[in-house]
Design an enzyme around this catalytic site. Structure first.
Site, PDB file in Angstrom:
ATOM      1  CB  ALA A  63     -27.479 -53.156  -1.673  1.00  0.00           C
ATOM      2  CG  PHE A 103     -24.310 -60.373  14.199  1.00  0.00           C
ATOM      3  CD1 PHE A 103     -23.230 -60.688  15.009  1.00  0.00           C
ATOM      4  CD2 PHE A 103     -25.369 -59.662  14.732  1.00  0.00           C
ATOM      5  CE1 PHE A 103     -23.204 -60.279  16.341  1.00  0.00           C
ATOM      6  CE2 PHE A 103     -25.348 -59.246  16.054  1.00  0.00           C
ATOM      7  CZ  PHE A 103     -24.266 -59.561  16.860  1.00  0.00           C
ATOM      8  CD1 TRP A 106     -21.465 -53.778  -0.168  1.00  0.00           C
ATOM      9  CD2 TRP A 106     -22.704 -54.488  -1.870  1.00  0.00           C
ATOM     10  NE1 TRP A 106     -20.692 -53.715  -1.311  1.00  0.00           N
ATOM     11  CE2 TRP A 106     -21.433 -54.151  -2.373  1.00  0.00           C
ATOM     12  CE3 TRP A 106     -23.666 -54.972  -2.761  1.00  0.00           C
ATOM     13  CZ2 TRP A 106     -21.067 -54.279  -3.715  1.00  0.00           C
ATOM     14  CZ3 TRP A 106     -23.319 -55.103  -4.114  1.00  0.00           C
ATOM     15  CH2 TRP A 106     -22.042 -54.760  -4.575  1.00  0.00           C
ATOM     16  NE  ARG A 166     -26.762 -48.268   4.066  1.00  0.00           N
ATOM     17  CZ  ARG A 166     -26.258 -49.490   4.261  1.00  0.00           C
ATOM     18  NH1 ARG A 166     -25.534 -49.740   5.342  1.00  0.00           N
ATOM     19  NH2 ARG A 166     -26.461 -50.455   3.402  1.00  0.00           N
ATOM     20  CE  LYS A 198     -19.546 -45.082  -0.775  1.00  0.00           C
ATOM     21  NZ  LYS A 198     -19.996 -45.957  -1.807  1.00  0.00           N
TER      22      LYS A 198
END
Length: 388
Positions: A183, A70, A43, A299, A235
């Site tokens: 995404a 990261f 995302w 997911r 959600k």
């Protein structure tokens, strides 16, 4: 092919809206905003792609968009940051999608944000507190932020929305962007919508709308930052419940019932926490649309389905590591955070679906309990609006 819906143009048009960010007209001559995306999962990478496509078109923005990564070492031995900058793709989290040559990956958080006056936060929600602490005193005083993060932080004094955590720790204003946004579909430029939630400053909201809007990504501002953010957060708990239903082959009717119950609890929970939350927000992309898409394609649903198929014998941590290639689930941790709020405030019996999702995730109930317990009648008195 053009989208089925026409893009609704905001009141402030083109570069004029961006140039009107702050100060006098004279102050703005030659001024260019800089954008940094804090986060680089699927995302985060899509957010960088959307923003970078617009900074090239609007002269009041610097072309380059920094994306904090990261740092990880790929199986090939190459650093993820180097791979992104070499290929113009996030080869781990969004392979095959060009981000735009003006997206620059940077593993140094301080360096990535130091010149930015617009920050886009899009990291797993469990990391945002440490990120903000590390940025204290290191961001510009005129920074505007927007959070694309789903989740909340539960403190002794009560729940804290992540946009509020960002605002309080860094001393900056923070809007939110939520919506029915898988995404991979946006990366492939399939039409979708999103909602920008803001508190007071409509002008800032319009700037975010213009920065994210494309012909395939339609963004609408709503003055209800708490409602928009809670929709995006809650959600994922409903999606876990939908995954249990799918894993047990309970059918579409059952799934629809669980989604309806979940949407009702989302609204009731949000309005109990913040009386300012608007019912109309739940009809925006951040509300019912996001619930639908997440309960069918996200997911959280996917991993919850696998959890139910295995009878709860394999943990969510194990399934997450196996199925998500390093990405993080949000629904399980959010369910725990919501449960803590419900328990602390004596609301457990008023939110049977939310409570049951957490109990199943913790192994205290079998996945099949999602229907048995969730259909219990809420003890929450119906408002005049919800009685219809």
């Amino acid at each position: 092919m053009p989208p089925a819906f026409e893009q609704v143009m905001p009141p402030l048009e083109g570069e004029a809206a961006i140039a009107h960010h702050s100060g006098s007209d004279d102050d703005q001559i030659g001024y260019k905003s800089r954008v940094t995306v804090v986060g680089s999962g699927s995302w985060g990478s899509v957010a960088a792609k959307l923003v970078a496509s617009n900074t090239l078109k609007i002269s009041s923005f610097h072309d380059d968009v920094k994306m904090w990564v990261f740092e990880e070492t790929l199986q090939s031995g190459e650093k993820l940051t180097d791979a992104i900058n070499r290929t113009n793709e996030n080869v781990k989290y969004l392979p095959g999608i060009k981000l735009g040559k003006n997206v620059i990956a940077d593993p140094d958080l301080d360096n990535a944000v130091k010149d930015a006056n617009m920050l886009v936060f899009v990291t797993p929600h469990q990391f945002i507190d440490d990120i903000c602490k590390s940025l204290v005193g290191k961001v510009r005083s005129d920074v505007e932020a927007i959070s694309l993060i789903k989740g909340m932080e539960v403190k002794i004094e009560g729940p804290c929305l992540l946009s509020s955590c960002i605002s309080e720790q860094l001393g900056i204003n923070c809007s939110v962007l939520m919506g029915a946004n898988l995404a991979n579909e946006i990366a492939e430029e399939k039409f979708s919508e999103a909602t920008v939630g803001y508190s007071d400053n409509r002008e800032i909201a319009e700037q975010w709308v213009q920065l994210f809007s494309t012909p395939y990504f339609m963004v609408t501002p709503v003055q209800d930052v708490e409602g928009v953010e809670l929709c995006g957060t809650l959600k994922n708990v409903v999606a876990i419940a939908a995954g249990f239903v799918d894993g047990l082959d309970m059918g579409n009717n059952t799934k629809a019932a669980i989604i309806r119950l979940g949407l009702r609890e989302m609204r009731d929970f949000s309005k109990l926490l913040f009386s300012s939350v608007k019912d109309s927000t739940f009809y925006e992309s951040c509300g019912v649309a996001d619930v639908i898409t997440t309960c069918f394609g996200g997911r959280n649903r996917k991993v919850a389905e696998a959890f139910a198929k295995n009878g709860g014998e394999r943990s969510f941590d194990e399934l997450e590591a196996e199925m998500l290639q390093g990405q993080k689930l949000q629904g399980v941790s959010t369910a725990r955070e919501v449960y803590e709020v419900l328990r602390h405030r004596g609301w457990l019996e008023s939110f049977p679906l939310f409570a049951t999702v957490h109990e199943i995730c913790m192994g205290h109930l079998q996945p099949s309990a999602i229907v048995k317990y969730s259909r219990r009648k809420s003890t929450l008195p119906l408002s005049e609006d919800s009685a219809h």
